[in-house]
Scaffold this motif. Structure first.
Motif, PDB file in Angstrom:
ATOM      1  N   GLU A  37       0.828  -1.196   0.000  1.00 32.68           N
ATOM      2  CA  GLU A  37       0.000   0.000   0.000  1.00 32.68           C
ATOM      3  C   GLU A  37       0.868   1.253   0.000  1.00 32.68           C
ATOM      4  O   GLU A  37       2.072   1.209   0.255  1.00 32.68           O
ATOM      5  N   ARG A 219       4.027  -4.006   4.234  1.00 28.97           N
ATOM      6  CA  ARG A 219       2.998  -3.220   4.894  1.00 28.97           C
ATOM      7  C   ARG A 219       3.615  -2.540   6.111  1.00 28.97           C
ATOM      8  O   ARG A 219       4.238  -3.209   6.941  1.00 28.97           O
ATOM      9  N   TYR A 240      -3.691  -9.518   4.965  1.00 31.06           N
ATOM     10  CA  TYR A 240      -3.471  -8.226   4.319  1.00 31.06           C
ATOM     11  C   TYR A 240      -3.371  -8.379   2.803  1.00 31.06           C
ATOM     12  O   TYR A 240      -3.947  -7.580   2.049  1.00 31.06           O
ATOM     13  N   ASP A 243      -6.754  -8.830   1.411  1.00 32.33           N
ATOM     14  CA  ASP A 243      -7.500  -7.558   1.398  1.00 32.33           C
ATOM     15  C   ASP A 243      -7.035  -6.672   0.251  1.00 32.33           C
ATOM     16  O   ASP A 243      -7.851  -5.995  -0.398  1.00 32.33           O
ATOM     17  N   LEU A 244      -5.736  -6.647   0.003  1.00 33.16           N
ATOM     18  CA  LEU A 244      -5.180  -5.815  -1.069  1.00 33.16           C
ATOM     19  C   LEU A 244      -5.735  -6.249  -2.422  1.00 33.16           C
ATOM     20  O   LEU A 244      -6.155  -5.418  -3.237  1.00 33.16           O
ATOM     21  N   ALA A 247      -9.511  -5.499  -2.915  1.00 31.08           N
ATOM     22  CA  ALA A 247      -9.877  -4.088  -3.071  1.00 31.08           C
ATOM     23  C   ALA A 247      -9.746  -3.601  -4.507  1.00 31.08           C
ATOM     24  O   ALA A 247      -9.970  -2.418  -4.776  1.00 31.08           O
ATOM     25  N   ILE A 421      -6.401  -0.522  -1.726  1.00 32.21           N
ATOM     26  CA  ILE A 421      -7.101  -0.230  -0.473  1.00 32.21           C
ATOM     27  C   ILE A 421      -7.254   1.271  -0.277  1.00 32.21           C
ATOM     28  O   ILE A 421      -8.353   1.784   0.008  1.00 32.21           O
ATOM     29  N   THR A 422      -6.156   2.020  -0.451  1.00 31.25           N
ATOM     30  CA  THR A 422      -6.210   3.476  -0.276  1.00 31.25           C
ATOM     31  C   THR A 422      -7.026   4.123  -1.384  1.00 31.25           C
ATOM     32  O   THR A 422      -7.736   5.108  -1.155  1.00 31.25           O
ATOM     33  N   LYS A 424      -9.654   2.956  -2.818  1.00 32.00           N
ATOM     34  CA  LYS A 424     -11.070   2.848  -2.467  1.00 32.00           C
ATOM     35  C   LYS A 424     -11.453   3.878  -1.409  1.00 32.00           C
ATOM     36  O   LYS A 424     -12.556   4.449  -1.449  1.00 32.00           O
ATOM     37  N   GLN A 425     -10.563   4.135  -0.438  1.00 33.84           N
ATOM     38  CA  GLN A 425     -10.832   5.162   0.569  1.00 33.84           C
ATOM     39  C   GLN A 425     -11.051   6.521  -0.083  1.00 33.84           C
ATOM     40  O   GLN A 425     -11.984   7.256   0.264  1.00 33.84           O
TER      41      GLN A 425
END
Length: 482
Positions: A37, A219, A240, A243-244, A247, A421-422, A424-425
């Motif tokens: 990330e 990470r 993790y 999740d990456l 996303a 992930i970021t 999507k934020q």
């Protein structure tokens, strides 16, 4: 023979570790991918191996580069090897290209001064390099005349020109459309096939899959997972990593459409060009409060130019733009594709943001509220732009823009530097801004999956079928952007 071996590389700031011990090796013909990330320490690792860390950061560890044994704590020992034995493709092309030198000359100079080719041979090789990257027409252009994706490709050509056997590619395809991304990956792999070494730092899952080889997942400055790239991507063992991969935009739910508000702007039969080339023509659309218009198309097709025309930063060749009456000029804002060019380099980020908040009558605590929503650590505010990653700076640019409380945002590739992930934020925050504050957004992206799941409507700019003209496909106003 191992080309490069790095043992227990660490990076610290003021005695505080920010990259914990990482060891790696680079073998001839086998690429190594560093995935993670934004802010995970990927670029810090590359800078420590190259001896190019900022002065306020200190590295430790050992690097073996061919016959050279180097101490990561003594970066001056790396300099004689730059360009000739090890080269880096920079994350920020705007920082690596000379703003006063034309693209072709920059590549020619590297072939001549670093590789040692004669003047005529250097020019011929530079022309070949640019042509292979689809930039034959950009030979005489200055960096400011190039799109972000075009500037990235020029930087790639210049970095490779010195003939180094080992290449560290730091986010080499951000800002590029899928076709150009694959071309750059294939170009890097072609060099690798001749026995060189390739280390690719990326958050782009598609690029990682195409590069292959081995992978290290980082990470928060620590190694999370290692293994063959194909195996890690197919069956990740760590939460993790799962999740990456999950996303990725193709796994996002589509955005629920909301009722449109009042029109914010209307564009009628717009046409524009750069450098004597018509980029688009006969574009008509309107955009209402709370709506998101996605803009897609290949690098250099005119997406950023369209934003400049809509915002009044550049005149159209034809047509007109009508903005809602009663809105101040500052209500129309641009989120730049290359935020490094938009921040004062020698001021702390905290001071810059505080000045913007004060100028627009916003309380200081709004900065504190937005930081966690963008996944940003408050300690970043004590640094200058050169002391944060490209992804962190891109999110800080969005934070600065939101302090103005705009009614219209032209978001030019706002997530091109961000991991899934970021990313999507940030997209979720833009969606919330459109819904909660009635902000109209034009969202530019090379990622069609991201646009499809974010925008209410899509405007595609694509190469014309004849000649060198590039013409946009107009969105019908009857389709109801408003």
């Amino acid at each position: 023979m191992t080309l490069l071996k790095a043992d227990d590389i660490t990076v610290a700031q003021g005695g505080t570790p920010i990259l914990h011990p990482v060891s790696l090796h680079l073998e001839p013909g086998e690429p190594l991918v560093i995935l993670g990330e934004t802010g995970s320490g990927k670029s810090l690792l590359a800078q420590a191996i190259m001896g190019t860390l900022p002065r306020d950061l200190a590295a430790r560890g050992r690097v073996v580069l061919g016959d050279h044994l180097l101490d990561a704590a003594r970066p001056e020992g790396f300099r004689p090897l730059w360009g000739r034995q090890i080269a880096v493709l920079p994350q920020e092309p705007w920082l690596s290209l000379d703003p006063l030198m034309r693209a072709g000359r920059q590549v020619t100079e590297a072939h001549h001064l670093v590789r040692g080719l004669g003047t005529q041979d250097a020019r011929a090789q530079a022309a070949t390099d640019l042509d292979r990257l689809g930039l034959a027409h950009a030979d005489t252009r200055y960096p400011h005349e190039l799109s972000g994706g075009m500037a990235q490709r020029v930087a790639i050509a210049a970095a490779r020109a010195g003939g180094a056997g080992i290449v560290i590619a730091d986010e080499p395809t951000k800002g590029l459309d899928a076709a150009r991304r694959d071309e750059v990956a294939d170009l890097l792999l072609a060099e690798l096939a001749r026995g060189g070494g390739l280390l690719v730092i990326t958050h782009d899952l598609a690029l990682a899959r195409r590069i292959g080889g081995r992978m290290i997942v980082l990470r928060a400055g620590r190694v999370v997972e290692t293994g063959p790239t194909a195996a890690v991507m197919a069956v990740p063992t760590q939460a993790y990593t799962r999740d990456l991969i999950a996303a990725d935009p193709e796994n996002w739910p589509a955005r629920s459409r909301r009722p449109a508000g009042a029109p914010v702007l209307t564009a009628t039969r717009l046409a524009a060009g750069r450098g004597g080339v018509r980029l688009f023509s006969d574009l008509s659309f309107d955009l209402s409060a709370g709506r998101i218009l996605g803009v897609t198309g290949p690098s250099g097709c005119g997406k950023s130019t369209l934003g400049d025309v809509v915002l009044g930063l550049a005149p159209p060749a034809a047509g007109r733009v009508n903005r809602s009456a009663g809105l101040a000029p500052t209500a129309f804002q641009k989120l730049y594709q290359d935020p490094v060019a938009a921040f004062p380099r020698h001021r702390t980020l905290g001071r810059t943001l505080a000045d913007v908040a004060h100028r627009h009558g916003q309380p200081r605590d709004r900065i504190d509220t937005l930081l966690p929503r963008l996944g940003l650590n408050p300690v970043l505010l004590t640094r200058t732009p050169g002391g944060v990653s490209g992804g962190e700076l891109q999110r800080l640019a969005l934070l600065r823009l939101l302090l103005v409380r705009p009614r219209f945002i032209f978001a030019d590739e706002p997530t091109s530097r961000l991991d899934p992930i970021t990313q999507k934020q940030v997209i979720d925050l833009l969606r919330d801004t459109a819904a909660a504050e009635g902000c109209a957004i034009m969202l530019v992206s090379h990622d069609p999956e991201l646009v499809a799941r974010t925008a209410d409507h899509v405007l595609s700019l694509a190469p014309a079928k004849t000649g060198g003209d590039l013409s946009g496909q107009a969105v019908k106003r009857a389709g109801g952007l408003g």
